[in-house]
Design a protein around this motif. Sequence first.
Motif, PDB file in Angstrom:
ATOM      1  N   ASP A 181       0.837  -1.200   0.000  1.00 49.91           N
ATOM      2  CA  ASP A 181       0.000   0.000   0.000  1.00 49.91           C
ATOM      3  C   ASP A 181       0.876   1.256   0.000  1.00 49.91           C
ATOM      4  OD1 ASP A 181      -2.268   1.754   0.215  1.00 49.91           O
ATOM      5  OD2 ASP A 181      -3.301   0.170   1.325  1.00 49.91           O
ATOM      6  N   TYR A 182       0.233   2.341  -0.382  1.00 46.67           N
ATOM      7  CA  TYR A 182       0.854   3.661  -0.392  1.00 46.67           C
ATOM      8  C   TYR A 182       1.083   4.142   1.040  1.00 46.67           C
ATOM      9  CZ  TYR A 182       1.237   8.734  -1.012  1.00 46.67           C
ATOM     10  OH  TYR A 182       1.648  10.035  -0.978  1.00 46.67           O
ATOM     11  N   ILE A 183       2.226   4.823   1.253  1.00 44.72           N
ATOM     12  CA  ILE A 183       2.562   5.410   2.552  1.00 44.72           C
ATOM     13  C   ILE A 183       2.750   6.914   2.353  1.00 44.72           C
ATOM     14  CG2 ILE A 183       4.175   5.374   4.499  1.00 44.72           C
ATOM     15  CD1 ILE A 183       2.645   2.673   3.976  1.00 44.72           C
ATOM     16  N   SER A 184       1.912   7.693   3.009  1.00 41.84           N
ATOM     17  CA  SER A 184       1.966   9.153   2.878  1.00 41.84           C
ATOM     18  C   SER A 184       3.009   9.745   3.818  1.00 41.84           C
ATOM     19  CB  SER A 184       0.594   9.750   3.212  1.00 41.84           C
ATOM     20  OG  SER A 184       0.688  11.158   3.283  1.00 41.84           O
TER      21      SER A 184
ATOM     22  N   THR B 240       5.913   7.016  -0.512  1.00 40.42           N
ATOM     23  CA  THR B 240       6.543   5.732  -0.813  1.00 40.42           C
ATOM     24  C   THR B 240       5.494   4.640  -0.813  1.00 40.42           C
ATOM     25  OG1 THR B 240       8.456   4.323  -0.307  1.00 40.42           O
ATOM     26  CG2 THR B 240       7.190   5.158   1.578  1.00 40.42           C
ATOM     27  N   TRP B 241       5.928   3.427  -0.956  1.00 38.22           N
ATOM     28  CA  TRP B 241       5.052   2.264  -0.993  1.00 38.22           C
ATOM     29  C   TRP B 241       5.675   1.197  -0.117  1.00 38.22           C
ATOM     30  CZ3 TRP B 241       0.776   3.068  -4.001  1.00 38.22           C
ATOM     31  CH2 TRP B 241      -0.136   2.012  -4.128  1.00 38.22           C
ATOM     32  N   ASN B 242       4.922   0.608   0.783  1.00 34.78           N
ATOM     33  CA  ASN B 242       5.401  -0.518   1.584  1.00 34.78           C
ATOM     34  C   ASN B 242       4.897  -1.815   0.962  1.00 34.78           C
ATOM     35  OD1 ASN B 242       6.742   1.114   3.370  1.00 34.78           O
ATOM     36  ND2 ASN B 242       5.571   0.512   5.166  1.00 34.78           N
ATOM     37  N   TYR B 243       5.747  -2.838   0.995  1.00 39.83           N
ATOM     38  CA  TYR B 243       5.397  -4.111   0.362  1.00 39.83           C
ATOM     39  C   TYR B 243       6.340  -5.208   0.828  1.00 39.83           C
ATOM     40  CZ  TYR B 243       9.319  -2.972  -2.719  1.00 39.83           C
ATOM     41  OH  TYR B 243      10.558  -2.643  -3.208  1.00 39.83           O
ATOM     42  N   GLN B 244       5.961  -6.434   0.473  1.00 40.95           N
ATOM     43  CA  GLN B 244       6.797  -7.603   0.693  1.00 40.95           C
ATOM     44  C   GLN B 244       6.874  -8.345  -0.636  1.00 40.95           C
ATOM     45  OE1 GLN B 244       4.085  -8.776   4.003  1.00 40.95           O
ATOM     46  NE2 GLN B 244       5.998  -9.441   4.953  1.00 40.95           N
ATOM     47  N   ALA B 245       8.055  -8.822  -1.000  1.00 39.19           N
ATOM     48  CA  ALA B 245       8.214  -9.529  -2.274  1.00 39.19           C
ATOM     49  C   ALA B 245       9.321 -10.556  -2.167  1.00 39.19           C
ATOM     50  CB  ALA B 245       8.535  -8.538  -3.385  1.00 39.19           C
ATOM     51  N   VAL B 246       9.136 -11.651  -2.907  1.00 37.45           N
ATOM     52  CA  VAL B 246      10.151 -12.695  -3.020  1.00 37.45           C
ATOM     53  C   VAL B 246      10.369 -12.974  -4.493  1.00 37.45           C
ATOM     54  CG1 VAL B 246      10.754 -15.106  -2.530  1.00 37.45           C
ATOM     55  CG2 VAL B 246       9.521 -13.769  -0.822  1.00 37.45           C
ATOM     56  N   HIS B 247      11.621 -13.094  -4.889  1.00 40.55           N
ATOM     57  CA  HIS B 247      11.980 -13.506  -6.246  1.00 40.55           C
ATOM     58  C   HIS B 247      12.734 -14.820  -6.169  1.00 40.55           C
ATOM     59  CE1 HIS B 247      11.920  -9.248  -8.248  1.00 40.55           C
ATOM     60  NE2 HIS B 247      10.737  -9.627  -7.781  1.00 40.55           N
TER      61      HIS B 247
END
Length: 194
Positions: free
Chosen positions: A79-82, A93-100
């Motif tokens: 989600d967006y972070i104000s 910015t944007w907070n997230y979790q990702a795996v490659h």
Amino acid sequence: MYIPKAFEVTNQDEIFAFVEENAFGQLISTVNGRLFSSHLPFLIAEDKSRILGHLAAQNPQHGELDGREVLVSIEGPHDYISPSWYRGPGVPTWNYQAVHFYGQCRVLRDAKQLQAIVNALTAKYEAGFDAPWQPEYSATMLGAIVGIEITISEIQCKYKLSQNRPAEDRAQVIKELQAGGAVKLAEAMARNER
């Protein structure tokens, strides 16, 4: 993927637990010299050395997968972070979790292997229902898909959850995300605080 040290996750148990919870992602390779992505549910093999899934036999991607390196990209809540949520200066910015996952792909056409993949996916996603559906696929139906097995060669994991901000800012971000309905991301941030 670009991973600043503050956001890097290397704990294999944490990474695979995250993928079990968020197993829908993208299979990325090339088709006719261009990048190509298919959105699929994935399974992690018991020994955590391979990723399994399947594609429609009509999907052109499978024609160029066998023996090639591919990328599987999995993401969780985001989600967006104000910057208005911070006590001090900041930027949007944007907070997230990702795996490659990178790895060598093998295309599977054997009916028993296809049946095993479909049964495992069904068991996983039907488990939460009161009366789980039981698959019964004919050879014709199984012939409409091809399996994929990716032997994992590299794992990259990034949790960008405001770890580079002061504790007060992180607490406020969690509060704002909860208020805005981004509960899963707020929960991920709260878990990361521990």
